[in-house]
Design a protein around this motif. Structure first.
Motif, short mmCIF file in Angstrom:
data_model
loop_
_atom_site.label_atom_id
_atom_site.label_comp_id
_atom_site.label_asym_id
_atom_site.label_seq_id
_atom_site.Cartn_x
_atom_site.Cartn_y
_atom_site.Cartn_z
N THR A 1 0.86 -1.17 0.00
CA THR A 1 0.00 0.00 0.00
C THR A 1 0.90 1.23 0.00
O THR A 1 1.96 1.23 0.63
CB THR A 1 -0.91 0.00 1.24
OG1 THR A 1 -1.97 -0.94 1.04
CG2 THR A 1 -1.50 1.36 1.53
N VAL B 1 -9.47 5.38 1.46
CA VAL B 1 -8.91 4.16 0.87
C VAL B 1 -9.23 4.13 -0.62
O VAL B 1 -10.40 4.20 -1.01
CB VAL B 1 -9.49 2.91 1.57
CG1 VAL B 1 -9.01 1.63 0.88
CG2 VAL B 1 -9.13 2.89 3.04
N THR C 1 -4.41 0.94 -1.83
CA THR C 1 -4.28 -0.37 -1.19
C THR C 1 -4.23 -1.55 -2.16
O THR C 1 -4.16 -2.70 -1.70
CB THR C 1 -5.45 -0.60 -0.21
OG1 THR C 1 -6.70 -0.48 -0.92
CG2 THR C 1 -5.40 0.42 0.93
#
Length: 204
Positions: free
Chosen positions: A126, A179, A140
């Motif tokens: 990541t 994310v 990620t």
């Protein structure tokens, strides 16, 4: 989209598996995360820019389909998690600079932190961008998605991946952390945090 510290982010879905390719730019410099497919599309995005790196989040075939073409056309260095680098080289012919926990990748004056997450593949990584005064952004790959961690094939791999995600992402970053996964929509750690126990209980 401006995401802080004069960095802009462009997200493009490429290939038959709708992989997300992320282009970060700072001034005339650019960093590409996952040259997954459709090299002509990705090369058009970096036209006129200096591509300072192509980061591969993990070794699976749907994330490396345009890697060789991008590196050949631009001369940019390639980066990958140390345990996945040999498999990527075998599949693409591209020798990657090996990175892992504690390493950083430069974009202009900025340094993006590398975080190793073992489980989806042995060398998944990541990238963390932590701009001043704005939420952290985590790229990620296939290790964390809305609704769960990435696919694993053995219980030990699942335990490893969820353990790394909990320890290195959820315990380290705040709820406003964004994310950016390898496929599909974005999420935040705050949205996903209440479900960690459910993920562990169901085993995927």
């Amino acid at each position: 989209m401006l995401i802080g510290d004069d960095v802009r982010l462009a997200k493009t879905s490429v290939g038959p598996m709708d992989n997300n390719a992320y282009l970060l730019t700072h001034g005339e410099q650019a960093l590409l995360i996952d040259a997954a497919a459709e090299p002509d599309v990705l090369l058009s995005q970096v036209a006129g820019l200096t591509l300072v790196g192509v980061v591969t989040t993990h070794r699976h075939h749907d994330h490396i389909g345009a890697l060789a073409e991008l590196v050949a056309a631009t001369g940019a260095p390639a980066y990958a998690g140390r345990p996945d680098a040999a498999a990527i080289a075998e599949a693409t012919g591209v020798l990657c600079r090996e990175v892992w926990d504690g390493d950083t990748i430069a974009l202009g004056p900025l340094r993006l932190r590398v975080i190793g997450l073992v489980g989806h593949t042995p060398g998944s990584i990541t990238l963390a961008h932590a701009p001043s005064g704005r939420p952290v952004r985590l790229f990620t790959g296939d290790s964390l998605f809305p609704g769960g961690v990435g696919k694993t094939w053995r219980p030990d791999d699942f335990d490893s991946l969820l353990g790394d995600v909990e320890a290195k992402l959820f315990r380290h970053f705040g709820d406003d952390t964004i994310v950016h996964p390898g496929h599909g929509a974005d999420t935040t750690l705050g949205t996903e945090r209440p479900h960690l126990g459910e993920w562990r209980a169901r085993g995927w």
